[in-house]
Each structure stands twice: as C-alpha cells, then as structure tokens.
Write an enzyme that holds these catalytic residues in place. Structure first.
Site, PDB file in Angstrom:
ATOM      1  N   LYS A  76       0.833  -1.207   0.000  1.00 33.20           N
ATOM      2  CA  LYS A  76       0.000   0.000   0.000  1.00 33.20           C
ATOM      3  C   LYS A  76       0.869   1.258   0.000  1.00 33.20           C
ATOM      4  O   LYS A  76       1.934   1.298   0.619  1.00 33.20           O
ATOM      5  CB  LYS A  76      -0.941   0.006   1.220  1.00 33.20           C
ATOM      6  CG  LYS A  76      -1.984  -1.136   1.185  1.00 33.20           C
ATOM      7  CD  LYS A  76      -3.287  -0.751   0.493  1.00 33.20           C
ATOM      8  CE  LYS A  76      -4.132  -1.928   0.060  1.00 33.20           C
ATOM      9  NZ  LYS A  76      -5.147  -2.308   1.023  1.00 33.20           N
ATOM     10  N   ARG A 129      -3.816 -10.143   4.949  1.00 37.47           N
ATOM     11  CA  ARG A 129      -4.076 -10.298   3.504  1.00 37.47           C
ATOM     12  C   ARG A 129      -2.858  -9.772   2.764  1.00 37.47           C
ATOM     13  O   ARG A 129      -2.549  -8.587   2.833  1.00 37.47           O
ATOM     14  CB  ARG A 129      -5.338  -9.514   3.128  1.00 37.47           C
ATOM     15  CG  ARG A 129      -5.728  -9.651   1.667  1.00 37.47           C
ATOM     16  CD  ARG A 129      -7.007  -8.863   1.368  1.00 37.47           C
ATOM     17  NE  ARG A 129      -7.383  -9.017  -0.028  1.00 37.47           N
ATOM     18  CZ  ARG A 129      -6.903  -8.262  -1.027  1.00 37.47           C
ATOM     19  NH1 ARG A 129      -6.050  -7.283  -0.774  1.00 37.47           N
ATOM     20  NH2 ARG A 129      -7.291  -8.477  -2.280  1.00 37.47           N
TER      21      ARG A 129
END
Length: 285
Positions: free
Chosen positions: A233, A267
């Site tokens: 991210k 995840r």
C-alpha cells in the site's frame, strides 16, 4: 507484553465455513490471487487459468490458508467491471482450486451480489466485500442467504468516492461507528460470521493509517476477528520514496505490530514472508 493488546490475547474467534469451524486463535495468512490485467502490483501475470493455479499452489506451499480471488482491481483509476465481466474472469478458478487443493479456504473479493451467488455455487468459503454492502443493494441479503462468513470493510459510501480522503473526525471513532451500524444491518439478514477490515489504502491519509496501526486494538472492540491488508500500500512506500515491491521489511514490521494488537488475518502478496512473521509472533506469544 503490552497491556493494550490484552483484550485480544484471549479472543478465541472461529468462523463457520460451510460447516467447517475455522479456528482463528492462530492468525492466518490470506494470499492475494489477482485475476486482473490491471492490478496495481502483479497485473496480468496470473490472469490465465494455468498461471493462476500455479500461483495459488505456490502461495499454499508458502503457508497461505486462505486464497483471496480478485476479479476486479480496486486501486485508484482502475477499470470498472460489471458483475458479468467479473464472473467471466473468474471462470472455473474457484472450482479448479477446490478440486486441486480441497483443504484451501477460498475468499472472493467482490462487491456484487451476482458474483457472490456464482462463487457460492462454485464452492466459495468467504465473501470479501470492500463496499460494506453499499455498492449493490442486494449484497447484504445475498450474503445472508449463503450463510458464508463476510469480510466487512470500512470504506466511503460510493465507488466514485472510495479513494477520496474525506474523513475529518477521529479515524478510529469513524471506523467504529461505521462497523456498529453495518453489523446491525448484516445481523438483520442473518449474517453470523463477520470479519472486520479497517480498510487500509481506501480514502485515508498517511497519518490516519498510521493511527489505525497504533490503535488497532480499539477497532471493533474485540468482538470480531480483524483482517488487515497493508501489503504494497502506498501509505508505506510513498513516504519512504520506494516502490511497492521494495517495502517487504517495513511491511513485516507493521504486520508484527498488528498481530500484537489482535489482527487474525493478514491479507498479503508475499505469503512466505508474512508466514514467517506469524511464526515469529507465535514463538514469542
């Protein structure tokens, strides 16, 4: 041991996947299998069946217990697909993986009720909806009918606004209010197993996301298992002036921190590294 994580240390969560009880007291690694040609990190590499199956096998060997299939990219400016397009992208992927690796739990990353129905018939175990049921009015009802565990993510109310940084009040307060409201709605439709995803990378500032990591133990009040998805991210790599594939070390440090604060599912794209982090965490605890 940090006192603040004490409320999670004793949380024995389990979820019911089609009659099998999955114990989450030991954190699980969820490997990301993108079937998207335009995914932000491994775009197009695994969108052919054979490649996808090979990638699923690799992640399972590295320690993933859940495979999260994503037919649609939700990164900023990604191409928007209809449910039909998602379904044709998924093809036989779910049943193929189930046939080859029957023990594997398969989660499906979609915000469409139609895609959920299709996935359910193919053998799906978990529904991973980034939209909190807000992008398709039939979603919550459909989830209730399947009886499958549901991953509820915190996100802005529309597809168009999901990446806009519009939250001005305290982020933890905002997330908890959202979860309280959505959980009530899900329970009305008979959804029993709810996993909470605070929505890293969706409409939050870097500061807000760092606060989410620092105060993760206060999200959801310890009543539901937490899933975190920080893999590759931008809030991690941009401030460091790095690329998505160059932040594994930083990511694992953050993963470790979040496991300490009660995260039950990571995840990830890099399964082997995340599994190592989980093992280190378990050794200490």
């Amino acid at each position: 041991m940090k006192t603040q994580s004490a409320n999670h240390k004793n949380s024995h969560f389990s979820i019911n996947c089609r009659g099998t009880l999955i114990d989450l007291s030991v954190p699980k690694v969820m490997g990301i299998l993108n079937l998207t040609p335009d995914s932000f990190s491994d775009g197009g590499k695994f969108n052919e069946e054979k490649e996808a199956l090979k990638q699923a096998e690799k992640m399972l060997k590295e320690g993933a217990e859940i495979i999260d299939i994503g037919p649609q990219s939700t990164r900023p400016n990604a191409q928007f697909l209809s449910a039909q397009e998602e379904i044709s992208r998924i093809g036989n992927m779910i049943s193929l993986i189930k046939k080859e690796f029957p023990e594997t739990l398969i989660s499906l990353d979609t915000f469409y009720a139609e895609t959920v129905k299709f996935g359910f018939n193919e053998g799906l175990d978990i529904i991973n909806d980034i939209s909190g049921g807000m992008f398709d009015e039939k979603m919550v009802e459909t989830v209730g009918k399947t009886g499958l565990p549901y991953i509820l993510m915190h996100v802005n109310p529309t597809y168009q606004s999901m990446h806009e940084k519009i939250i001005e009040d305290d982020i933890i307060l905002n997330i908890n209010q959202y979860f309280s409201e959505k959980i009530l709605g899900l329970k009305k439709f008979g959804v029993k197993d709810i996993i909470l995803d605070p929505g890293f990378g969706f409409g939050k500032t870097v500061e807000q996301q760092l606060q989410m990591i620092d105060e993760l133990q206060y999200i959801g009040f310890g009543k539901h298992p937490l899933l975190v998805g920080i893999s590759r991210k931008s809030f991690i790599y941009k401030p460091l002036g790095k690329q998505p594939l160059e932040i594994n070390e930083e990511t694992q440090k953050l993963h470790f921190q979040m496991l300490e604060k009660g995260a039950k599912i990571l995840r990830v794209h890099d399964v082997a590294q995340a599994k190592k982090t989980v093992d280190e965490f378990l050794k200490i605890n």
